[in-house]
Design a protein around this motif. Structure first.
Motif, short mmCIF file in Angstrom:
data_model
loop_
_atom_site.label_atom_id
_atom_site.label_comp_id
_atom_site.label_asym_id
_atom_site.label_seq_id
_atom_site.Cartn_x
_atom_site.Cartn_y
_atom_site.Cartn_z
N ASP A 39 10.66 7.61 3.87
CA ASP A 39 9.93 7.53 2.60
C ASP A 39 8.56 6.88 2.76
N GLY A 40 8.27 6.37 3.93
CA GLY A 40 6.98 5.74 4.21
C GLY A 40 6.97 5.26 5.64
N HIS A 53 10.25 -8.78 1.50
CA HIS A 53 9.30 -8.67 0.39
C HIS A 53 9.58 -7.46 -0.50
N SER A 54 9.96 -6.35 0.11
CA SER A 54 10.07 -5.08 -0.63
C SER A 54 11.49 -4.64 -0.94
N LEU A 62 0.82 -1.21 0.00
CA LEU A 62 0.00 0.00 0.00
C LEU A 62 0.86 1.27 0.00
N LEU A 63 2.04 1.17 0.61
CA LEU A 63 2.93 2.34 0.65
C LEU A 63 3.56 2.62 -0.71
N GLY A 64 3.69 1.59 -1.52
CA GLY A 64 4.24 1.77 -2.86
C GLY A 64 5.68 2.23 -2.89
N VAL A 65 6.47 1.84 -1.89
CA VAL A 65 7.87 2.29 -1.84
C VAL A 65 8.75 1.42 -2.73
N LYS A 66 9.87 1.99 -3.15
CA LYS A 66 10.82 1.29 -4.00
C LYS A 66 11.89 0.60 -3.17
#
Length: 364
Positions: free
Chosen positions: A193-194, A144-145, A118-122
């Motif tokens: 960033d989130g 995961h991210s 949901l945060l859509g961070v890179k």
């Protein structure tokens, strides 16, 4: 009975006892064994006294309504329960919707990964875990991210446990843990960033205090997602059974007071956030999150016998028996809260910190 039969019988009993006491670990992820149960940072001899101190907070309710008193209240609670949570639940101290065909462990991971999605961070982004516990969600989210996750928890014992788990999982380069109060975080303005919090901000006496801190440390344009413990539209404050259930949840989970679902977005907007989405993740088609609690009743009695024996032998602190019983009673209140529909631990709110407004040119 000949000597060989006697030897084999004794060996079998000894092996079974060893497995029951030393090997039997968490239902989900063995991070603790029964013989390692402790009172966190509390000395073994003082666990029972601290358990009594925890309950004394509820005899002075005004003291848990102030930011000055809450850190000690919550810190005491997590010193008492962290080992039992890890042993009997796993390294992620939260609920998740039950998913057909998926284990509780997989359902938990999916619930955590959704937060960072949901945060859509890179990859490489720096994100905040506000109220990280021993870091179960942090590790799932980092893996995961590929994001760098900085977690903060009030409890020093949890910090040490999280760092140990991070290193063991090979994720210590992505996961950092800080001991501190999320009402007064030691981070610079506009430095993340989130951010996310999973069933953690319910410990704050005033939601606006923790939301405003998260707002402060986020970079403009960044997103924040939270899974909140709240009462739902079905809660009736005039219904004695409803009140009993909610008070039981509060007492057994170190909560200054559960909020209504209507408060969450309102508070987020009050501190400056734009609210992008709000949803109770426990609503259908999600399957009941409390199923896991009901399924664990047999395991509870097995574990309670074990904890009692270990305390009697002097291996576990005496107060651990009281804490284990308190958590079982609380599990019943949580189950009743879910079955009646008056409580949810996963009211999701997704927010954005607005971009900096450009300065207007002054006319000459």
């Amino acid at each position: 009975m000949d000597s060989l039969t006697l030897f084999c019988t004794a060996s079998l009993l000894a092996g079974g006892l060893y497995w029951f006491v030393c090997i039997l670990g968490s239902a989900e992820q063995k991070g603790k064994h029964a013989v390692q149960l402790s009172g966190g940072s509390i000395d073994k001899e003082k666990v029972q006294d601290n358990y009594k101190q925890y309950w004394s907070f509820f005899r002075r309710p005004k003291e848990i309504e102030t930011a000055e008193k809450v850190p000690a209240f919550v810190d005491t609670f997590y010193n008492l329960v962290t080992d039992i949570y890890e042993w009997g639940w796993g390294q992620s101290f939260h609920f998740s919707p039950s998913i057909p065909g998926k284990s509780h462990r997989d359902a938990t991971r999916i619930h955590e990964e959704m937060a960072v999605d949901l945060l859509g961070v890179k990859e490489g982004a720096r994100i905040l875990d506000a109220g990280c516990g021993v870091g179960g969600p942090m590790r799932a989210i980092a893996a995961h991210s590929g994001a760098n996750v900085v977690g903060i928890t009030i409890n020093e014992y949890q910090v040490n446990r999280a760092r140990m788990h991070n290193k063991k999982a090979g994720l210590d380069s992505l996961c950092e843990v800080v001991c501190g109060n999320f009402l007064q975080m030691p981070f610079a303005n506009n430095s993340f960033d989130g951010a996310y919090s999973i069933e953690a901000t319910c410990h704050a006496p005033k939601l606006e205090d923790v939301y405003s801190e998260i707002y402060r440390v986020l970079k403009p344009g960044s997103l924040y997602v939270s899974y909140e413990w709240v009462t739902t539209e079905f809660y009736d404050p005039e219904n004695p059974e409803h009140v009993e259930i909610i008070h039981g949840i509060e007492r057994g989970d170190a909560l200054p007071g559960l909020r209504s679902y209507t408060d969450i977005a309102e508070v987020a907007k009050k501190v400056g956030f734009e609210v992008l989405k709000e949803k109770d993740l426990a609503n259908p088609p999600a399957n009941p999150w409390w199923t896991r609690l009901k399924m664990g009743r047999i395991a509870y009695w097995r574990n309670h016998i074990l904890v009692t024996v270990l305390a009697w032998l002097g291996i576990a602190p005496k107060g651990v028996v009281d804490v284990h019983e308190m958590l079982f009673v609380t599990a019943d209140y949580l189950t009743r809260g879910g079955e009646t529909g008056i409580f949810t631990p996963m009211h999701m709110v997704l927010c954005r910190k607005p971009e900096n407004k450009p300065l207007s040119n002054s006319s000459n």
